[in-house]
Design a protein around this motif. Sequence first.
Motif, short mmCIF file in Angstrom:
data_model
loop_
_atom_site.label_atom_id
_atom_site.label_comp_id
_atom_site.label_asym_id
_atom_site.label_seq_id
_atom_site.Cartn_x
_atom_site.Cartn_y
_atom_site.Cartn_z
N LEU A 1 8.35 9.45 7.67
CA LEU A 1 8.24 9.74 9.10
C LEU A 1 7.29 8.78 9.80
O LEU A 1 7.58 8.28 10.89
N HIS A 2 6.16 8.48 9.17
CA HIS A 2 5.14 7.66 9.81
C HIS A 2 5.21 6.18 9.44
O HIS A 2 4.46 5.37 10.00
N ASN A 3 6.06 5.81 8.50
CA ASN A 3 6.11 4.42 8.02
C ASN A 3 7.53 3.93 7.79
O ASN A 3 7.79 3.16 6.86
N GLN A 4 8.45 4.35 8.64
CA GLN A 4 9.87 4.02 8.44
C GLN A 4 10.11 2.53 8.30
O GLN A 4 10.84 2.08 7.42
N GLU A 5 9.49 1.73 9.18
CA GLU A 5 9.74 0.29 9.19
C GLU A 5 9.21 -0.41 7.94
O GLU A 5 9.68 -1.48 7.59
N LYS A 6 8.25 0.21 7.26
CA LYS A 6 7.73 -0.38 6.03
C LYS A 6 8.50 0.08 4.79
O LYS A 6 8.41 -0.54 3.74
N LEU A 7 9.25 1.15 4.93
CA LEU A 7 9.97 1.72 3.79
C LEU A 7 11.43 1.27 3.76
O LEU A 7 11.95 0.95 2.70
N ILE A 8 12.07 1.25 4.93
CA ILE A 8 13.50 0.95 4.98
C ILE A 8 13.78 -0.10 6.05
O ILE A 8 13.26 -0.02 7.16
N GLU B 1 0.84 -1.21 0.00
CA GLU B 1 0.00 0.00 0.00
C GLU B 1 0.87 1.25 0.00
O GLU B 1 0.58 2.22 -0.71
N LEU B 2 1.92 1.22 0.80
CA LEU B 2 2.84 2.36 0.87
C LEU B 2 3.51 2.59 -0.48
O LEU B 2 3.59 3.72 -0.96
N ALA B 3 3.95 1.51 -1.13
CA ALA B 3 4.61 1.61 -2.42
C ALA B 3 3.68 2.19 -3.49
O ALA B 3 4.11 3.01 -4.31
N VAL B 4 2.42 1.78 -3.47
CA VAL B 4 1.45 2.29 -4.45
C VAL B 4 1.32 3.80 -4.33
O VAL B 4 1.36 4.53 -5.33
N THR C 1 12.90 -1.67 1.55
CA THR C 1 12.40 -3.04 1.70
C THR C 1 12.19 -3.67 0.33
O THR C 1 11.99 -2.97 -0.67
N LYS C 2 12.25 -4.98 0.27
CA LYS C 2 12.17 -5.71 -1.01
C LYS C 2 10.86 -5.41 -1.74
O LYS C 2 10.85 -5.20 -2.96
N VAL C 3 9.75 -5.39 -1.01
CA VAL C 3 8.45 -5.12 -1.65
C VAL C 3 8.46 -3.73 -2.27
O VAL C 3 8.02 -3.54 -3.41
N VAL C 4 8.97 -2.75 -1.55
CA VAL C 4 9.03 -1.38 -2.06
C VAL C 4 9.94 -1.32 -3.29
O VAL C 4 9.60 -0.68 -4.29
#
Length: 78
Positions: free
Chosen positions: A43-50, A12-15, A56-59
Amino acid sequence: MELKMFYRTQRELAVDLNKLVDSYWREEIKENDLIVGIKNLYLHNQEKLIKDNEFTKVVQQQCGKRRLAIVGRVLEFN
């Protein structure tokens, strides 16, 4: 462009990251809006981005190198 603050999944973040960068490339938003948007997503999604000092692989798979080059520059991330 309306972005969420918190995302449930990396996909969702990547989209939305793609939408943000693409709208900048189409000149629908200004450079400053792009920078603020990327920084807020980070700022709000660091663990999902990096993770482990890289995107991250998905991103990586969803966004591609060209978009992530821009995101990396905005975040001053190598």
